[in-house]
Design a protein around this motif. Structure first.
Motif, short mmCIF file in Angstrom:
data_model
loop_
_atom_site.label_atom_id
_atom_site.label_comp_id
_atom_site.label_asym_id
_atom_site.label_seq_id
_atom_site.Cartn_x
_atom_site.Cartn_y
_atom_site.Cartn_z
N ILE A 128 1.15 -0.81 0.25
CA ILE A 128 0.19 0.19 -0.10
C ILE A 128 1.34 1.13 -0.12
O ILE A 128 0.70 2.15 -0.97
CB ILE A 128 -0.70 0.07 1.41
N SER A 129 2.05 1.56 1.23
CA SER A 129 2.32 2.71 0.69
C SER A 129 3.53 2.85 -0.21
O SER A 129 3.40 3.87 -0.60
CB SER A 129 3.20 2.42 2.17
N ALA A 130 4.01 1.60 -0.96
CA ALA A 130 4.40 2.31 -1.65
C ALA A 130 3.85 1.92 -3.44
O ALA A 130 4.18 2.64 -4.15
CB ALA A 130 5.71 0.80 -2.60
N ARG A 131 2.65 2.23 -3.33
CA ARG A 131 1.96 1.97 -4.38
C ARG A 131 1.03 3.42 -4.38
O ARG A 131 -0.04 3.63 -4.60
CB ARG A 131 1.38 1.01 -5.35
N ILE A 132 1.02 4.41 -3.15
CA ILE A 132 -0.07 5.74 -3.19
C ILE A 132 -0.51 6.28 -4.43
O ILE A 132 -1.45 6.39 -4.81
CB ILE A 132 0.48 6.40 -2.17
N PRO A 133 0.25 6.38 -5.40
CA PRO A 133 -0.26 7.12 -6.64
C PRO A 133 -0.69 6.03 -7.56
O PRO A 133 -2.33 6.90 -7.67
CB PRO A 133 1.44 7.37 -7.38
N GLU A 134 -0.38 4.96 -7.80
CA GLU A 134 -1.71 4.03 -8.44
C GLU A 134 -2.60 3.55 -7.81
O GLU A 134 -3.70 4.01 -8.61
CB GLU A 134 -0.66 2.73 -8.49
N LEU A 135 -2.78 3.91 -6.53
CA LEU A 135 -4.04 3.26 -5.71
C LEU A 135 -5.48 4.54 -6.26
O LEU A 135 -5.53 5.22 -5.70
CB LEU A 135 -3.57 3.51 -4.29
N SER A 136 -4.60 6.28 -6.35
CA SER A 136 -4.82 7.47 -6.08
C SER A 136 -5.48 7.17 -7.42
O SER A 136 -7.16 7.66 -7.38
CB SER A 136 -4.32 8.65 -5.59
N SER A 137 -4.96 7.12 -8.47
CA SER A 137 -5.56 6.88 -9.49
C SER A 137 -6.63 5.26 -10.54
O SER A 137 -7.98 5.89 -10.56
CB SER A 137 -5.14 7.12 -10.51
N ALA A 138 -6.47 4.62 -9.67
CA ALA A 138 -6.96 3.40 -9.35
C ALA A 138 -8.56 3.71 -8.37
O ALA A 138 -9.43 3.11 -8.80
CB ALA A 138 -6.78 2.46 -8.78
N THR A 139 -8.28 4.48 -7.75
CA THR A 139 -10.05 4.45 -6.65
C THR A 139 -10.77 5.67 -7.30
O THR A 139 -11.60 5.94 -7.27
CB THR A 139 -9.61 5.72 -5.44
N GLU A 140 -9.96 6.74 -8.14
CA GLU A 140 -10.52 7.68 -8.40
C GLU A 140 -11.85 7.09 -10.04
O GLU A 140 -12.38 7.03 -10.38
CB GLU A 140 -9.68 9.08 -9.38
N MET A 141 -10.98 6.00 -10.56
CA MET A 141 -11.29 5.17 -11.57
C MET A 141 -12.39 4.80 -11.27
O MET A 141 -14.00 4.75 -11.48
CB MET A 141 -10.20 4.97 -12.39
N ALA A 142 -12.49 3.99 -10.42
CA ALA A 142 -13.26 3.35 -9.60
C ALA A 142 -14.41 3.57 -9.46
O ALA A 142 -15.40 3.24 -8.93
CB ALA A 142 -12.57 1.89 -8.47
N SER A 143 -14.44 4.81 -8.23
CA SER A 143 -15.19 5.54 -7.89
C SER A 143 -16.12 6.14 -8.89
O SER A 143 -17.44 5.71 -9.03
CB SER A 143 -14.41 7.09 -7.28
N ALA A 144 -15.35 6.34 -10.26
CA ALA A 144 -16.34 6.74 -11.22
C ALA A 144 -17.07 5.80 -12.31
O ALA A 144 -18.45 5.84 -11.79
CB ALA A 144 -15.55 7.48 -11.70
N GLU A 145 -16.73 4.79 -11.96
CA GLU A 145 -17.50 4.04 -12.69
C GLU A 145 -18.50 2.95 -11.17
O GLU A 145 -19.44 2.64 -12.05
CB GLU A 145 -16.16 2.09 -12.80
N LEU A 146 -18.21 2.47 -10.13
CA LEU A 146 -19.45 2.56 -9.56
C LEU A 146 -20.69 3.30 -9.48
O LEU A 146 -21.77 2.54 -9.51
CB LEU A 146 -18.49 2.02 -7.59
N PRO A 192 -5.55 4.67 1.49
CA PRO A 192 -5.71 5.76 1.65
C PRO A 192 -7.37 5.95 1.80
O PRO A 192 -8.27 4.68 1.81
CB PRO A 192 -6.29 6.19 -0.06
N THR A 193 -8.65 6.99 2.73
CA THR A 193 -9.37 7.07 3.34
C THR A 193 -10.16 6.54 1.90
O THR A 193 -11.08 6.24 1.84
CB THR A 193 -9.63 8.43 3.55
N ALA A 194 -10.15 6.98 0.92
CA ALA A 194 -10.87 7.16 -0.36
C ALA A 194 -10.96 5.71 -1.27
O ALA A 194 -12.25 5.18 -1.38
CB ALA A 194 -11.14 8.30 -1.36
N THR A 195 -10.19 5.24 -0.58
CA THR A 195 -10.24 3.80 -1.40
C THR A 195 -10.96 3.11 -0.64
O THR A 195 -11.38 2.08 -0.54
CB THR A 195 -8.39 2.88 -1.41
N ARG A 196 -10.23 3.24 1.10
CA ARG A 196 -11.65 1.99 2.22
C ARG A 196 -12.51 3.08 1.98
O ARG A 196 -13.71 1.49 2.20
CB ARG A 196 -10.73 2.45 3.46
N ALA A 197 -13.06 3.77 1.52
CA ALA A 197 -14.74 4.45 0.78
C ALA A 197 -15.17 4.13 -0.61
O ALA A 197 -16.32 3.86 -0.39
CB ALA A 197 -14.96 5.66 1.63
N LEU A 198 -14.65 2.66 -1.10
CA LEU A 198 -15.28 3.64 -2.36
C LEU A 198 -16.80 1.90 -2.58
O LEU A 198 -17.34 2.65 -3.39
CB LEU A 198 -13.88 2.10 -3.23
#
Ligand SMILES: N[C@@H](CCC(=O)N[C@@H](CS)C(=O)NCC(=O)O)C(=O)O
Length: 230
Positions: A128-146, A192-198
């Motif tokens: 998780i800590s090593a991949r925060i930038p990828e997690l942020s863009s994946a979370t944004e994408m996932a949230s919009a798709e959901l 990240p909070t936004a990932t946890r809240a997906l």
């Protein structure tokens, strides 16, 4: 038809917790197709033996064997099942329905599935800590798709109408995998909070998940090792 053909059942080779395998198990349950379960033990690399590689050269699951026909790739297996056992179609009863189902399947494959994979792998591989930038863009994408999926579910029981289809078979296991990953990470403050809240505050989506879980035969598709909370 010979007697042996009459009683022959297709075999499904699968691994517990594999979302692509789960897709096929859901389709078999929805279509009411009886099959031989060939659960492979991933910890002993049963999917890398010479015998299995002869069926699936990638050494991946799922693989379906129906007599002399061997099919790999989960979505190809769903299409095969529908062509082979046309009752209770999962790819639609008319061209417009088929188009909508395929659109949902392909949308998921090209957008939400890669985002879910990024999130789940970061969690399960302790990166998780090593991949925060990828997690942020994946979370944004996932949230919009959901959000889009939720919008599409208003007034419908399942993703492409009032009956479960291949779209539900393909999406549900991926969502369940995401939910499990987030659940597993709950003690890890680094997510990240936004990932946890997906998946939070999505009542329409939750109701869809409940409907899938209430389908006849669903419980037999549930990954056995998830029951043990491992
Ligand atoms: N695109 C394939 C993906 C299959 C896949 O990635 N299966 C994983 C399990 S989820 C697997 O067999 N992994 C073992 C490996 O690649 O060695 C499908 O949809 O069937």
């Amino acid at each position: 038809m010979t007697v042996s053909n009459a009683i022959a059942r297709p075999e499904l080779f699968w691994i517990s917790g594999s979302p692509p395998s789960w897709r096929v198990m859901l389709a078999l349950a929805i279509k009411g197709i009886d099959y031989e379960s060939r659960l492979l033990d991933a910890s002993s690399s049963a999917h890398k033996t010479a015998a299995y590689l002869a069926l699936n050269p990638r050494g991946q699951v799922p693989t379906l064997r129906d007599g002399n026909v061997v099919v790999r790739e989960s979505v190809a297996i769903l299409a095969y099942l529908d062509a082979r056992w046309p009752e209770r179609p999962i790819f639609g009863a008319d061209p417009a329905a088929a188009a909508e189902i395929w659109q949902k399947v392909m949308d998921f494959e090209s957008t939400l599935r890669p985002a879910i994979t990024t999130v789940a792998q970061a969690i399960f591989r302790n990166q998780i800590s090593a991949r925060i930038p990828e997690l942020s863009s994946a979370t944004e994408m996932a949230s919009a798709e959901l959000d889009l999926l939720e919008e599409g579910l208003h007034g419908r029981s399942f993703l492409a109408g009032d009956r479960p289809t291949a779209a539900d078979c393909v999406l549900y296991p991926g969502i369940a995998w995401l939910a499990r990953a987030i659940d597993k990470s709950s003690a890890d403050g680094a997510l990240p909070t936004a990932t946890r809240a997906l998946l939070d505050n999505r009542p329409v989506f939750d109701a869809w998940r409940d409907r899938i879980e209430a389908l006849p035969g669903f419980s037999s598709t549930y990954p056995p090792h998830w029951r043990n909370r491992n």
